[in-house]
Enzyme design. Sequence first.
Site, mmCIF file in Angstrom:
data_model
loop_
_atom_site.group_PDB
_atom_site.id
_atom_site.type_symbol
_atom_site.label_atom_id
_atom_site.label_comp_id
_atom_site.label_asym_id
_atom_site.label_seq_id
_atom_site.Cartn_x
_atom_site.Cartn_y
_atom_site.Cartn_z
ATOM 1 N N GLY A 10 11.857 -1.445 2.208
ATOM 2 C CA GLY A 10 11.193 -2.742 2.259
ATOM 3 C C GLY A 10 11.063 -3.379 3.625
ATOM 4 O O GLY A 10 11.038 -4.607 3.740
ATOM 5 N N THR A 11 10.923 -2.570 4.676
ATOM 6 C CA THR A 11 10.769 -3.167 6.003
ATOM 7 C C THR A 11 9.428 -3.890 6.151
ATOM 8 O O THR A 11 9.338 -4.901 6.858
ATOM 9 C CB THR A 11 10.927 -2.117 7.121
ATOM 10 O OG1 THR A 11 9.965 -1.075 6.934
ATOM 11 C CG2 THR A 11 12.329 -1.523 7.098
ATOM 12 N N ASN A 12 8.388 -3.383 5.493
ATOM 13 C CA ASN A 12 7.108 -4.088 5.541
ATOM 14 C C ASN A 12 7.181 -5.388 4.747
ATOM 15 O O ASN A 12 6.585 -6.399 5.140
ATOM 16 C CB ASN A 12 5.977 -3.203 5.012
ATOM 17 C CG ASN A 12 5.542 -2.176 6.018
ATOM 18 O OD1 ASN A 12 5.484 -2.434 7.212
ATOM 19 N ND2 ASN A 12 5.231 -0.982 5.562
ATOM 20 N N ARG B 110 1.946 12.216 -17.037
ATOM 21 C CA ARG B 110 1.721 11.494 -15.788
ATOM 22 C C ARG B 110 0.609 10.466 -15.880
ATOM 23 O O ARG B 110 0.786 9.321 -15.455
ATOM 24 C CB ARG B 110 1.419 12.474 -14.653
ATOM 25 C CG ARG B 110 1.348 11.791 -13.293
ATOM 26 C CD ARG B 110 0.959 12.754 -12.201
ATOM 27 N NE ARG B 110 -0.413 13.205 -12.362
ATOM 28 C CZ ARG B 110 -1.050 13.999 -11.506
ATOM 29 N NH1 ARG B 110 -0.414 14.448 -10.435
ATOM 30 N NH2 ARG B 110 -2.305 14.371 -11.711
ATOM 31 N N HIS C 48 -1.236 2.381 4.783
ATOM 32 C CA HIS C 48 -1.071 3.839 4.790
ATOM 33 C C HIS C 48 -0.734 4.295 6.203
ATOM 34 O O HIS C 48 -1.342 3.825 7.176
ATOM 35 C CB HIS C 48 -2.364 4.516 4.320
ATOM 36 C CG HIS C 48 -2.260 6.000 4.233
ATOM 37 N ND1 HIS C 48 -1.642 6.633 3.180
ATOM 38 C CD2 HIS C 48 -2.682 6.978 5.078
ATOM 39 C CE1 HIS C 48 -1.690 7.950 3.382
ATOM 40 N NE2 HIS C 48 -2.308 8.177 4.528
ATOM 41 N N GLY D 160 -9.961 5.166 -6.136
ATOM 42 C CA GLY D 160 -9.478 6.397 -5.531
ATOM 43 C C GLY D 160 -8.111 6.223 -4.908
ATOM 44 O O GLY D 160 -7.444 5.200 -5.085
ATOM 45 N N HIS E 228 5.963 2.842 12.117
ATOM 46 C CA HIS E 228 6.568 1.770 11.322
ATOM 47 C C HIS E 228 6.496 0.442 12.056
ATOM 48 O O HIS E 228 6.234 -0.604 11.456
ATOM 49 C CB HIS E 228 8.031 2.097 11.011
ATOM 50 C CG HIS E 228 8.205 3.088 9.904
ATOM 51 N ND1 HIS E 228 9.333 3.851 9.757
ATOM 52 C CD2 HIS E 228 7.390 3.439 8.880
ATOM 53 C CE1 HIS E 228 9.203 4.635 8.713
ATOM 54 N NE2 HIS E 228 8.026 4.399 8.173
ATOM 55 N N GLU F 84 3.153 -0.863 11.607
ATOM 56 C CA GLU F 84 2.923 -1.284 10.224
ATOM 57 C C GLU F 84 3.382 -2.721 10.002
ATOM 58 O O GLU F 84 2.750 -3.484 9.266
ATOM 59 C CB GLU F 84 3.658 -0.360 9.251
ATOM 60 C CG GLU F 84 3.053 1.020 9.108
ATOM 61 C CD GLU F 84 3.835 1.887 8.131
ATOM 62 O OE1 GLU F 84 4.770 1.355 7.484
ATOM 63 O OE2 GLU F 84 3.515 3.080 8.022
#
Length: 217
Positions: A26-28, A80, A128, A167, A195, A198
Amino acid sequence: MNKNAVTGAAATEKKVSVAVLVSGNGTNLQALLDAERAGRLAQASIKLVISDRPGAYALERAKQAGKPAMLIEPNRSIPRDERRLDLSNRILAAVQNTGVELIVLAGFLSILQGPILEYYRGRIINIHPSLLPKFGGPGMYGERVHQAVLEAGEMVSGCTVHIVDQGTDTGPILLQRTVPILPQDTPDSLANRIHSEEHIAIVDGVIELVTRLGYTT
């Protein structure tokens, strides 16, 4: 607030409710929490944190910040595709019950499917760890992405914030941040530098989406 953007005085009185979906450390999420605390999230406010993984430290981060948090796990006893839809529908119910208007996927590893993509069309963003459209799609996450980038001999990589569509990593790009690839890079060292980018991009992405949708004055 309904699905339509607010304008005028109302936009300054009520902030846009955001849910953050997470799977790991959970750093973002922390970057978003820190930005909100510092008053940098424009008209956005984090109202709910959801994890699909038990023990995800992101849930502890939410708790420490005083944010409602919940665990919604995939039902691994069903196939799935059914599992993805079932999870997505349970998440949809949770965010609707909380009055969430925007959804941020911040290191969320499950794939959303079904009605949630229609109900929140144009209001879900994902981050991403590559420069999409390169190195995206099914199975491309985490170390796999960075390994593929290095094996391809790329000179630059980075991260992308994009709108989520039907997608996988295919939606319209909101913004990107880049990092050079160094001769001595490993997947871990490249990931560490990305990171850091991000944490900037996820905050800028929320601000950009809020602005595009007209929630700010």
